[in-house]
Design an enzyme around this catalytic site. Structure first.
Site: not given
Ligand code: NI
Length: 167
Positions: A46, A51, A91-92, A133-134, A137
């Site tokens: 995701g 991000q 998470c990236l 989660h997204e 963000h």
């Molecule tokens: Ni993330």
């Protein structure tokens, strides 16, 4: 398509609140294509526009085994949620850190698709976790902010050390 640089926690830009998309146009479709390429390349399941330092309410997700089910959500909104689940998240933007977070087990989400049409989706398990989660963000929240202050401090210290080593 292009790969986009991913912001790393604790970059303050990860805490900006994203603005709703007014029109789903070519720019948004290009953003989604670039975000998908960036997510697959990372690899991740995701990615939120926040991000990649674009503060618009756009997320891409693919939780399928063979990476064949790309989902794109513009202006996603959780309408209903039920139950509770604990899942180990990564998470990236927080590389190498995996921690358990408690979230809703099932959700119903409304969003616009890439043609600007509204749709609703019911999700549970990993997909439900990923959507929550997204959307966090987009609201300027990174998953580690669900953890205790003590753990957050340790994670920041570890990432600062990693950044020194790789710099
Ligand atoms: Ni993330």
């Amino acid at each position: 398509m292009a790969l986009l640089p991913i912001l790393r926690y604790p970059d303050p830009r990860l805490h900006k609140k994203a603005a709703p998309v007014e029109t789903v146009d070519e720019n948004i479709r290009k953003l989604v294509a670039d975000m998908a390429e960036t997510m697959y390349e990372a690899p991740g399941i995701g990615l939120a526009a926040t991000q990649v330092d674009v503060h618009k309410r756009v997320i891409v997700i693919d939780v399928s085994e063979d990476k064949s089910k790309l989902l794109a959500f513009v202006n996603p909104e959780i309408l209903e949620c039920a139950g509770e689940q604990v899942c180990e998240e990564g998470c990236l933007s927080v590389p190498g850190i995996y921690e358990k977070v408690t979230r809703s087990e099932r959700i119903r989400v409304r969003a616009l698709d890439l043609q600007g049409q509204a749709f609703t989706l019911e999700a549970e398990g990993l997909l439900a976790v990923c959507i929550q989660h997204e959307i966090d963000h987009l609201d300027g929240k990174v998953f580690v902010e669900h953890l205790s202050k003590l753990k957050q401090g340790r994670i920041k210290a570890r990432l600062a050390k990693q950044a020194r080593i790789t710099a």
